[in-house]
Design a protein around this motif. Structure first.
Motif, PDB file in Angstrom:
ATOM      1  N   LYS A   1     -17.447  -9.769  -6.102  1.00  0.00           N
ATOM      2  CA  LYS A   1     -16.026  -9.754  -5.760  1.00  0.00           C
ATOM      3  C   LYS A   1     -15.348 -11.047  -6.208  1.00  0.00           C
ATOM      4  N   GLU A   2     -16.020 -12.170  -5.966  1.00  0.00           N
ATOM      5  CA  GLU A   2     -15.442 -13.450  -6.358  1.00  0.00           C
ATOM      6  C   GLU A   2     -15.261 -13.529  -7.862  1.00  0.00           C
TER       7      GLU A   2
ATOM      8  N   GLN B   1     -12.325 -11.305  -8.986  1.00  0.00           N
ATOM      9  CA  GLN B   1     -11.049 -11.930  -8.666  1.00  0.00           C
ATOM     10  C   GLN B   1     -10.779 -13.109  -9.582  1.00  0.00           C
TER      11      GLN B   1
ATOM     12  N   PHE C   1       0.237  -3.246  -2.512  1.00  0.00           N
ATOM     13  CA  PHE C   1      -0.824  -4.236  -2.457  1.00  0.00           C
ATOM     14  C   PHE C   1      -0.228  -5.558  -2.006  1.00  0.00           C
TER      15      PHE C   1
ATOM     16  N   SER D   1      -8.615  -4.546  -7.563  1.00  0.00           N
ATOM     17  CA  SER D   1      -8.353  -5.588  -6.579  1.00  0.00           C
ATOM     18  C   SER D   1      -6.869  -5.958  -6.587  1.00  0.00           C
ATOM     19  N   PRO D   2      -6.369  -6.547  -5.507  1.00  0.00           N
ATOM     20  CA  PRO D   2      -4.964  -6.966  -5.472  1.00  0.00           C
ATOM     21  C   PRO D   2      -4.591  -7.883  -6.634  1.00  0.00           C
ATOM     22  N   SER D   3      -5.485  -8.791  -7.017  1.00  0.00           N
ATOM     23  CA  SER D   3      -5.174  -9.701  -8.119  1.00  0.00           C
ATOM     24  C   SER D   3      -5.055  -8.951  -9.436  1.00  0.00           C
ATOM     25  N   GLU D   4      -5.905  -7.929  -9.653  1.00  0.00           N
ATOM     26  CA  GLU D   4      -5.806  -7.128 -10.873  1.00  0.00           C
ATOM     27  C   GLU D   4      -4.524  -6.311 -10.887  1.00  0.00           C
ATOM     28  N   LYS D   5      -4.125  -5.804  -9.737  1.00  0.00           N
ATOM     29  CA  LYS D   5      -2.867  -5.063  -9.657  1.00  0.00           C
ATOM     30  C   LYS D   5      -1.685  -5.991  -9.935  1.00  0.00           C
TER      31      LYS D   5
ATOM     32  N   THR E   1     -12.189  -0.257 -14.560  1.00  0.00           N
ATOM     33  CA  THR E   1     -13.208   0.357 -13.719  1.00  0.00           C
ATOM     34  C   THR E   1     -14.381   0.857 -14.545  1.00  0.00           C
TER      35      THR E   1
END
Length: 204
Positions: A13-14, A17, A115, A148-152, A192
């Protein structure tokens, strides 16, 4: 082994992000990946088949840990800068603009229709979303799926060739909601399933 699995999930996850955030700065994150790969080579042999992630309980070397931590720290600094310059706004500001409550915003996030990014314990939203309707934002966010929110956030901030060089909000204002949704789907598929052929939409 359970602790190993939990650590692997956190590291993945880290890293995801960090990649999304550092892309905004056009920073190469290959050093982070190389550090994680080096840690993987130090993994005990009996863990090889059961844990194929680039780290291990004992192999989280200072270099690997520092690389990911440093990348995340740079991303957090970037986000704080966007709060200061108004790119990101607090919950109350978006809620007031759309005429909905904090609870309604939270519920929209849970449904994938919106998001938010948590910075210093507070939730922030993209300020540009005030320039379109809640329903329009929901269609695009749902198309972005489980990113993830950062990708969005990167999708919304990016000027896409597939939208004639416009950002999604500007394109939606110009009547290109359907095209923006289609592009969001391609963007999500590419991230994805990077090996799948998603066409050129997400790269333009």
């Amino acid at each position: 082994m359970e602790q190993l699995q939990q650590r692997l999930v956190r590291m993945r996850k880290e890293l995801a992000q960090a990649k999304a955030l550092i892309r905004a700065l056009e920073t190469d994150v290959s050093e982070v990946e190389a550090a994680l790969a080096e840690a993987a080579n130090e993994r005990p042999a009996h863990d090889h088949d059961r844990a194929r992630s680039p780290t291990s309980p004992t192999a989280a070397s200072p270099q690997a840990s520092g690389g990911v931590t440093g990348a995340v720290a740079r991303g957090e600094k970037l986000l704080k800068g966007w709060v200061q310059d108004g790119t990101l706004i607090p919950t109350a500001a978006l809620g007031s603009s759309w005429g909905i409550t904090r609870q309604a915003l939270d519920q929209a996030v849970e449904r994938g229709e919106l998001f938010s990014l948590k910075i210093a314990g507070r939730r922030y939203y993209l300020a540009e979303l005030r320039d379109i309707t809640r329903e329009q934002a929901a269609q695009v966010c749902c198309a972005l799926g489980m990113l993830s929110p950062s990708e969005k956030l990167m999708f919304w901030l990016h000027a896409h060739g597939g939208l004639q060089g416009r950002t999604p909000v500007v394109a939606i204002q110009a009547g290109q909601l359907a095209r923006t949704v289609q592009l969001a789907q391609a963007w999500a598929r590419e991230r994805t399933h990077p090996d799948a052929d998603s066409g050129n939409d997400a790269r333009t």
